[in-house]
Design an enzyme around this catalytic site. Structure first.
Site, PDB file in Angstrom:
ATOM      1  CE  LYS A  13      -1.886  -1.002   3.959  1.00  0.00           C
ATOM      2  NZ  LYS A  13      -1.199  -2.271   4.222  1.00  0.00           N
ATOM      3  NE  ARG A  88      -4.069  -1.029   9.736  1.00  0.00           N
ATOM      4  CZ  ARG A  88      -2.995  -0.496   9.174  1.00  0.00           C
ATOM      5  NH1 ARG A  88      -2.977   0.775   8.862  1.00  0.00           N
ATOM      6  NH2 ARG A  88      -1.954  -1.246   8.918  1.00  0.00           N
ATOM      7  NE  ARG A 127       7.235  -2.961   6.260  1.00  0.00           N
ATOM      8  CZ  ARG A 127       5.933  -2.699   6.312  1.00  0.00           C
ATOM      9  NH1 ARG A 127       5.350  -2.008   5.350  1.00  0.00           N
ATOM     10  NH2 ARG A 127       5.218  -3.164   7.312  1.00  0.00           N
ATOM     11  NE  ARG A 160       6.656  -0.698  10.443  1.00  0.00           N
ATOM     12  CZ  ARG A 160       5.561  -0.575   9.696  1.00  0.00           C
ATOM     13  NH1 ARG A 160       5.631   0.002   8.515  1.00  0.00           N
ATOM     14  NH2 ARG A 160       4.414  -1.038  10.128  1.00  0.00           N
ATOM     15  NE  ARG A 171       1.774  -4.978  11.535  1.00  0.00           N
ATOM     16  CZ  ARG A 171       2.770  -4.668  10.725  1.00  0.00           C
ATOM     17  NH1 ARG A 171       3.950  -5.251  10.880  1.00  0.00           N
ATOM     18  NH2 ARG A 171       2.599  -3.785   9.781  1.00  0.00           N
TER      19      ARG A 171
HETATM   20  P1  ADP Z   1       1.546  -1.515   7.373  1.00  0.00           P
HETATM   21  O1  ADP Z   1       2.189  -0.538   6.425  1.00  0.00           O
HETATM   22  O2  ADP Z   1       2.411  -2.669   7.610  1.00  0.00           O
HETATM   23  O3  ADP Z   1       0.163  -1.912   6.976  1.00  0.00           O
HETATM   24  P2  ADP Z   1       1.122   0.772   9.041  1.00  0.00           P
HETATM   25  O4  ADP Z   1       2.388   1.525   8.984  1.00  0.00           O
HETATM   26  O5  ADP Z   1       0.013   1.204   8.172  1.00  0.00           O
HETATM   27  O6  ADP Z   1       1.457  -0.761   8.762  1.00  0.00           O
HETATM   28  O7  ADP Z   1       0.572   0.708  10.532  1.00  0.00           O
HETATM   29  C1  ADP Z   1       1.394   0.328  11.592  1.00  0.00           C
HETATM   30  C2  ADP Z   1       0.541   0.216  12.842  1.00  0.00           C
HETATM   31  O8  ADP Z   1      -0.029   1.501  13.152  1.00  0.00           O
HETATM   32  C3  ADP Z   1      -0.648  -0.730  12.747  1.00  0.00           C
HETATM   33  O9  ADP Z   1      -0.297  -2.075  13.014  1.00  0.00           O
HETATM   34  C4  ADP Z   1      -1.571  -0.147  13.826  1.00  0.00           C
HETATM   35  O10 ADP Z   1      -1.141  -0.506  15.135  1.00  0.00           O
HETATM   36  C5  ADP Z   1      -1.338   1.354  13.677  1.00  0.00           C
HETATM   37  N1  ADP Z   1      -2.306   1.968  12.735  1.00  0.00           N
HETATM   38  C6  ADP Z   1      -2.030   2.565  11.552  1.00  0.00           C
HETATM   39  N2  ADP Z   1      -3.147   3.013  10.978  1.00  0.00           N
HETATM   40  C7  ADP Z   1      -4.170   2.690  11.801  1.00  0.00           C
HETATM   41  C8  ADP Z   1      -5.590   2.861  11.746  1.00  0.00           C
HETATM   42  N3  ADP Z   1      -6.202   3.463  10.701  1.00  0.00           N
HETATM   43  N4  ADP Z   1      -6.324   2.393  12.782  1.00  0.00           N
HETATM   44  C9  ADP Z   1      -5.751   1.787  13.828  1.00  0.00           C
HETATM   45  N5  ADP Z   1      -4.442   1.572  13.936  1.00  0.00           N
HETATM   46  C10 ADP Z   1      -3.635   2.022  12.942  1.00  0.00           C
HETATM   47  P1  ADP Z   2       2.310  -1.789   3.222  1.00  0.00           P
HETATM   48  O1  ADP Z   2       2.326  -0.282   3.198  1.00  0.00           O
HETATM   49  O2  ADP Z   2       1.094  -2.368   2.578  1.00  0.00           O
HETATM   50  O3  ADP Z   2       2.550  -2.343   4.581  1.00  0.00           O
HETATM   51  P2  ADP Z   2       4.890  -1.605   1.855  1.00  0.00           P
HETATM   52  O4  ADP Z   2       4.620  -0.698   0.698  1.00  0.00           O
HETATM   53  O5  ADP Z   2       5.649  -1.058   2.997  1.00  0.00           O
HETATM   54  O6  ADP Z   2       3.509  -2.295   2.324  1.00  0.00           O
HETATM   55  O7  ADP Z   2       5.638  -2.912   1.281  1.00  0.00           O
HETATM   56  C1  ADP Z   2       6.054  -3.961   2.141  1.00  0.00           C
HETATM   57  C2  ADP Z   2       7.443  -4.453   1.711  1.00  0.00           C
HETATM   58  O8  ADP Z   2       7.356  -5.135   0.462  1.00  0.00           O
HETATM   59  C3  ADP Z   2       8.456  -3.343   1.511  1.00  0.00           C
HETATM   60  O9  ADP Z   2       9.724  -3.812   1.898  1.00  0.00           O
HETATM   61  C4  ADP Z   2       8.399  -3.053   0.005  1.00  0.00           C
HETATM   62  O10 ADP Z   2       9.643  -2.553  -0.473  1.00  0.00           O
HETATM   63  C5  ADP Z   2       8.097  -4.438  -0.557  1.00  0.00           C
HETATM   64  N1  ADP Z   2       7.202  -4.414  -1.735  1.00  0.00           N
HETATM   65  C6  ADP Z   2       6.184  -3.555  -1.997  1.00  0.00           C
HETATM   66  N2  ADP Z   2       5.565  -3.864  -3.166  1.00  0.00           N
HETATM   67  C7  ADP Z   2       6.187  -4.982  -3.641  1.00  0.00           C
HETATM   68  C8  ADP Z   2       6.013  -5.803  -4.818  1.00  0.00           C
HETATM   69  N3  ADP Z   2       5.046  -5.561  -5.725  1.00  0.00           N
HETATM   70  N4  ADP Z   2       6.846  -6.863  -4.964  1.00  0.00           N
HETATM   71  C9  ADP Z   2       7.813  -7.119  -4.045  1.00  0.00           C
HETATM   72  N5  ADP Z   2       8.034  -6.388  -2.932  1.00  0.00           N
HETATM   73  C10 ADP Z   2       7.238  -5.327  -2.722  1.00  0.00           C
END
Ligand code: ADP
Ligand code: ADP
Ligand code: ZN
Length: 214
Positions: A13, A88, A127, A160, A171
């Site tokens: 995302k 979410r 990541r 992270r 998660r």
């Molecule tokens: P990822 O990119 O792996 O999906 P995020 O960076 O979006 O993770 O979120 C990291 C953490 O921050 C989540 O696991 C949650 O604890 C918190 N968080 C982020 N956005 C929200 C939301 N909209 N509602 C509740 N918790 C959130």
């Molecule tokens: P999210 O915001 O949904 O948690 P991220 O954009 O942080 O996801 O991506 C999670 C991990 O996967 C990062 O290390 C990113 O560089 C890698 N990644 C993202 N998109 C792809 C893809 N299409 N193929 C392989 N790796 C990816």
């Protein structure tokens, strides 16, 4: 253009949201980034959010909703924005719709980046996040030019805390229970679009540009 990014943790995302923001000239709003910035700065919100984030749980809706509603009402959001990591939960989605409706606005697209759970676990293990600017890399799929060092700010790249395998599984469970119902919610609203998130970063983005237009 108002866009929501949906998908499991690690689906890509954030990676795609940054590319959308650059191409379509709209702000990228990541609630995860906002919380991490608050944690880094030692704010009250950061302290509260951290206890949930470290456990792989969602931060309570009441700590998230006002923050996002205030953000999307700022001047730079007048031509749209891309929301990454919000909503979410169903109550968050309802609160967002209500806030938009009161301004006579509505969301345009909810893009679901589909990646099966099996792929997520390997993705998250690789990541790496910049300790300085928060930029995201992947050891294999999106490597930094110099291993362990951020291309843009030169600071150290770290795993992270919540990307450790035990927390990733937690998660994913939270995602299936609390966030996946949004797929039906936005299907019913008529704005859901699905993309295959298992292909290369550029190929995922190509699918997205087909949806949003060149
Ligand atoms: P990822 O990119 O792996 O999906 P995020 O960076 O979006 O993770 O979120 C990291 C953490 O921050 C989540 O696991 C949650 O604890 C918190 N968080 C982020 N956005 C929200 C939301 N909209 N509602 C509740 N918790 C959130
Ligand atoms: P999210 O915001 O949904 O948690 P991220 O954009 O942080 O996801 O991506 C999670 C991990 O996967 C990062 O290390 C990113 O560089 C890698 N990644 C993202 N998109 C792809 C893809 N299409 N193929 C392989 N790796 C990816
Ligand atoms: Zn950096």
């Amino acid at each position: 253009m108002k866009i929501i990014m949906l998908g499991a943790p690690g689906a890509g995302k954030g990676t795609q949201a940054k590319k959308i923001a650059a191409k379509y000239q709209v702000p990228h709003i990541s609630t995860g980034d906002i919380f991490r910035a608050n944690i880094k700065n030692g704010t009250e919100l950061g302290k509260k959010a951290k206890t949930y984030m470290d456990q792989g749980l969602l931060v309570p809706d009441e700590l998230v909703v006002d923050l996002v509603v205030d953000r999307v009402n700022q001047e730079d959001c007048r031509n749209g924005y891309v929301l990454d990591g919000f909503p979410r939960t169903i109550p968050q989605a309802e609160a967002l719709d209500k806030a938009l409706a009161s301004l006579g606005q509505k969301m345009d697209y909810a893009i679901d980046v589909e990646v099966p759970d099996e792929n997520i676990v390997t993705r998250m293990g690789g990541r790496r996040a910049c300790a300085g600017c928060g930029a995201t890399y992947h050891l294999v799929y999106a490597p930094a030019k110099e291993e362990g060092i951020c291309d843009t700010c030169g600071k150290e790249l770290v795993l992270r805390d919540d990307d450790k395998p035990e927390t990733v599984q937690k998660r994913l469970n939270v995602y299936h229970e609390q966030t996946q119902p949004l797929i039906d919610y936005y299907t019913q609203a008529g704005i859901l679009r699905k993309v295959d998130g298992t292909v290369d970063i550029e190929d995922v983005f190509r699918e997205i540009t087909k949806i949003l237009g060149e």
